[in-house]
Design a protein around this motif. Structure first.
Motif, PDB file in Angstrom:
ATOM      1  N   LYS A 135       0.727  -1.339  -0.021  1.00 61.47           N
ATOM      2  CA  LYS A 135       0.135  -0.161  -0.190  1.00 61.47           C
ATOM      3  C   LYS A 135       0.636   1.174  -0.161  1.00 61.47           C
ATOM      4  O   LYS A 135       0.625   2.290  -0.691  1.00 61.47           O
ATOM      5  CB  LYS A 135      -0.946  -0.077   1.230  1.00 61.47           C
ATOM      6  CG  LYS A 135      -1.989  -1.086   1.093  1.00 61.47           C
ATOM      7  CD  LYS A 135      -3.153  -0.856   2.427  1.00 61.47           C
ATOM      8  CE  LYS A 135      -4.236  -1.956   2.124  1.00 61.47           C
ATOM      9  NZ  LYS A 135      -5.002  -1.949   3.263  1.00 61.47           N
ATOM     10  N   LEU A 136       2.088   1.106   0.818  1.00 64.23           N
ATOM     11  CA  LEU A 136       3.023   2.517   0.772  1.00 64.23           C
ATOM     12  C   LEU A 136       3.626   2.540  -0.669  1.00 64.23           C
ATOM     13  O   LEU A 136       3.744   3.844  -0.979  1.00 64.23           O
ATOM     14  CB  LEU A 136       3.942   2.152   1.897  1.00 64.23           C
ATOM     15  CG  LEU A 136       3.378   2.203   3.245  1.00 64.23           C
ATOM     16  CD1 LEU A 136       4.605   1.653   4.259  1.00 64.23           C
ATOM     17  CD2 LEU A 136       3.046   3.333   3.609  1.00 64.23           C
ATOM     18  N   PHE A 137       3.763   1.493  -1.287  1.00 65.10           N
ATOM     19  CA  PHE A 137       4.481   1.617  -2.357  1.00 65.10           C
ATOM     20  C   PHE A 137       3.598   2.292  -3.561  1.00 65.10           C
ATOM     21  O   PHE A 137       3.902   3.070  -4.417  1.00 65.10           O
ATOM     22  CB  PHE A 137       5.068   0.109  -2.966  1.00 65.10           C
ATOM     23  CG  PHE A 137       6.290   0.011  -2.466  1.00 65.10           C
ATOM     24  CD1 PHE A 137       7.422   0.857  -3.047  1.00 65.10           C
ATOM     25  CD2 PHE A 137       6.674  -1.091  -2.008  1.00 65.10           C
ATOM     26  CE1 PHE A 137       8.680   0.561  -2.680  1.00 65.10           C
ATOM     27  CE2 PHE A 137       8.002  -1.647  -1.594  1.00 65.10           C
ATOM     28  CZ  PHE A 137       9.118  -0.641  -1.748  1.00 65.10           C
ATOM     29  N   ASN A 138       2.347   1.673  -3.458  1.00 62.09           N
ATOM     30  CA  ASN A 138       1.218   2.282  -4.197  1.00 62.09           C
ATOM     31  C   ASN A 138       1.065   3.501  -4.384  1.00 62.09           C
ATOM     32  O   ASN A 138       0.888   4.307  -5.265  1.00 62.09           O
ATOM     33  CB  ASN A 138       0.026   1.386  -4.158  1.00 62.09           C
ATOM     34  CG  ASN A 138      -0.050  -0.041  -4.856  1.00 62.09           C
ATOM     35  OD1 ASN A 138       0.813  -0.244  -5.740  1.00 62.09           O
ATOM     36  ND2 ASN A 138      -0.695  -1.042  -4.100  1.00 62.09           N
ATOM     37  N   ASN A 153       1.810  -3.450  -8.198  1.00 62.88           N
ATOM     38  CA  ASN A 153       2.683  -4.697  -8.264  1.00 62.88           C
ATOM     39  C   ASN A 153       1.977  -5.958  -8.442  1.00 62.88           C
ATOM     40  O   ASN A 153       2.457  -7.182  -8.302  1.00 62.88           O
ATOM     41  CB  ASN A 153       3.205  -4.697  -6.731  1.00 62.88           C
ATOM     42  CG  ASN A 153       4.348  -5.716  -6.686  1.00 62.88           C
ATOM     43  OD1 ASN A 153       5.206  -6.154  -7.523  1.00 62.88           O
ATOM     44  ND2 ASN A 153       4.596  -6.457  -5.553  1.00 62.88           N
ATOM     45  N   CYS A 154       0.693  -5.975  -8.710  1.00 59.32           N
ATOM     46  CA  CYS A 154       0.016  -7.035  -9.159  1.00 59.32           C
ATOM     47  C   CYS A 154       0.548  -7.722 -10.392  1.00 59.32           C
ATOM     48  O   CYS A 154       0.792  -7.338 -11.382  1.00 59.32           O
ATOM     49  CB  CYS A 154      -1.337  -6.731  -9.575  1.00 59.32           C
ATOM     50  SG  CYS A 154      -2.366  -8.003 -10.195  1.00 59.32           S
ATOM     51  N   SER A 209      14.399  -6.967   2.088  1.00 56.72           N
ATOM     52  CA  SER A 209      15.162  -6.389   1.086  1.00 56.72           C
ATOM     53  C   SER A 209      14.267  -5.908  -0.094  1.00 56.72           C
ATOM     54  O   SER A 209      14.696  -4.909  -0.720  1.00 56.72           O
ATOM     55  CB  SER A 209      16.179  -7.556   0.730  1.00 56.72           C
ATOM     56  OG  SER A 209      15.687  -8.416   0.233  1.00 56.72           O
ATOM     57  N   ARG A 210      13.365  -6.534  -0.524  1.00 57.76           N
ATOM     58  CA  ARG A 210      12.543  -6.062  -1.704  1.00 57.76           C
ATOM     59  C   ARG A 210      12.035  -4.819  -1.254  1.00 57.76           C
ATOM     60  O   ARG A 210      11.624  -4.112  -2.145  1.00 57.76           O
ATOM     61  CB  ARG A 210      11.313  -7.316  -1.776  1.00 57.76           C
ATOM     62  CG  ARG A 210      12.002  -8.448  -2.562  1.00 57.76           C
ATOM     63  CD  ARG A 210      11.032  -9.597  -2.731  1.00 57.76           C
ATOM     64  NE  ARG A 210       9.877  -8.951  -3.531  1.00 57.76           N
ATOM     65  CZ  ARG A 210       8.750  -9.734  -3.749  1.00 57.76           C
ATOM     66  NH1 ARG A 210       8.655 -10.968  -3.273  1.00 57.76           N
ATOM     67  NH2 ARG A 210       7.815  -9.319  -4.554  1.00 57.76           N
ATOM     68  N   PHE A 211      11.530  -4.559  -0.131  1.00 55.97           N
ATOM     69  CA  PHE A 211      10.761  -3.272   0.342  1.00 55.97           C
ATOM     70  C   PHE A 211      11.869  -2.399   0.118  1.00 55.97           C
ATOM     71  O   PHE A 211      11.690  -1.076  -0.525  1.00 55.97           O
ATOM     72  CB  PHE A 211      10.446  -3.360   1.682  1.00 55.97           C
ATOM     73  CG  PHE A 211       9.733  -1.989   2.340  1.00 55.97           C
ATOM     74  CD1 PHE A 211       8.353  -1.898   2.010  1.00 55.97           C
ATOM     75  CD2 PHE A 211      10.516  -1.111   2.865  1.00 55.97           C
ATOM     76  CE1 PHE A 211       7.945  -0.712   2.549  1.00 55.97           C
ATOM     77  CE2 PHE A 211       9.938   0.235   3.348  1.00 55.97           C
ATOM     78  CZ  PHE A 211       8.658   0.315   3.129  1.00 55.97           C
ATOM     79  N   ILE A 212      13.042  -2.360   0.517  1.00 60.31           N
ATOM     80  CA  ILE A 212      14.240  -1.209   0.352  1.00 60.31           C
ATOM     81  C   ILE A 212      14.564  -1.002  -1.123  1.00 60.31           C
ATOM     82  O   ILE A 212      14.686   0.054  -1.516  1.00 60.31           O
ATOM     83  CB  ILE A 212      15.447  -1.792   1.262  1.00 60.31           C
ATOM     84  CG1 ILE A 212      14.860  -1.876   2.546  1.00 60.31           C
ATOM     85  CG2 ILE A 212      16.450  -0.654   1.087  1.00 60.31           C
ATOM     86  CD1 ILE A 212      16.171  -2.466   3.702  1.00 60.31           C
TER      87      ILE A 212
END
Length: 316
Positions: A135-138, A153-154, A209-212
């Motif tokens: 949600k933050l990324f979106n 990211n879907c 790590s994927r988040f960063i």
């Protein structure tokens, strides 16, 4: 060929037979000509052996196997190079994406002339450690890109063939493919609510790590897309502003010093003022940024693709 399906995977041996049978059922029911390109991202289970056996049963199956794990973006990029169908569908191998969504996605590309249609998992079955970062990324991606999608990211997406043949995906940039497509000139981007299913086999590959890395890749896409061919416009502008501010502060300090000298009043030396060192730092940093812009321009002017532009139509 109507449809090419690209399925990146890593250690999904249990789900592959069920997924392929489901895809074949949907394709046969809708009389689509199709191919399925499985890209094994260096799995250390029996995924490749399963793909090899599926090829014996389904002639539409194609497989690519990496020697080691490179990541989803690399798998998608290689898969995009291999496809031939008019419409390209991407989906995950973990059965959380439903092949039943494919006909509707195909229709929106072919009949509504979209360049890209992204799935939106409005109801998710992922753990909170995955949904909250998503949600933050979106939200951040919507703000920076101006693309109003709810779920960048879907994994379930549909593309026109020329879109996947034009874009390049690397790093963790698979989550920002709509942004990459927009910068490449493919601006008709739509969204469709799709079913999200709970994971049936295996475990999620999501990690911190994927988040960063995803956040860093978002900044990279924004910078390269906007200033890739004109780095001086970015570094030069910031550098010039920094030098200008530093120079103003220095002039102010000197002017105040001269004023006090003229009136014979006591005043500390210019170099004793904290503002002097701030001014000096601003000028030095500004100069470095300006030089970085020049270096960037030199690199860009000597790049092989410095004058490569995407041409949509041409009349001779």
């Amino acid at each position: 060929m109507d449809i090419s399906i690209v399925v990146p995977l890593y250690n999904e041996e249990e789900s592959l037979p069920e997924l392929m049978a489901w895809i074949d059922k949907v394709m046969s029911a809708n009389k689509f000509s199709y191919e399925v390109v499985f890209v094994d991202d260096g799995s250390n289970d029996a995924s490749w052996e399963v793909i090899t056996k599926l090829r014996e049963t389904y002639s539409a199956v194609k497989g690519i196997k990496f020697r080691r794990n490179y990541g989803k973006s690399a798998a998608l990029n290689v898969g995009f190079d291999a496809v031939q169908g008019d419409v390209v569908i991407t989906m995950d191998a973990d059965l959380q994406d439903s092949p039943d969504e494919i006909p509707a996605l195909y229709k929106r590309i072919k009949e509504e002339n979209y360049d890209l249609v992204s799935g939106w998992k409005a109801k998710r079955y992922d753990p909170i450690t995955k949904t909250v970062p998503t949600k933050l990324f979106n939200a951040a991606t919507r703000k920076m890109s101006g693309i109003q999608l709810n779920d960048f990211n879907c994994g379930l997406k549909a593309y026109r063939l020329d879109v996947v043949k034009t874009i390049e995906v690397y790093g963790e940039m698979h989550r920002y493919i709509p942004v990459i497509a927009k910068w490449a000139g493919f601006t008709k981007i739509g969204e469709q609510i799709v079913e999200h299913r709970a994971r049936k086999y295996g475990t999620t590959k999501f990690g911190l790590s994927r988040f960063i890395n995803g956040f860093l890749d978002l900044l990279t896409i924004f910078f390269v897309g906007k200033f890739g061919k004109r780095p001086m416009h970015f570094f030069g502008a910031i550098g010039a502003l920094s030098v200008f501010i530093g120079t103003l502060m220095a002039i102010w300090l000197i002017a105040v010093k001269l004023y006090h000298i003229a009136w014979g009043s006591a005043y500390r030396e210019v170099t004793d003022q904290p503002l002097f060192y701030l001014a000096l730092t601003a000028v030095i940093i500004g100069t470095q940024l300006f030089l970085a812009g020049f270096v960037g321009e030199l690199v860009t002017r000597n790049a092989v693709e410095r004058n490569t532009y995407l041409i949509e139509k041409e009349i001779n």
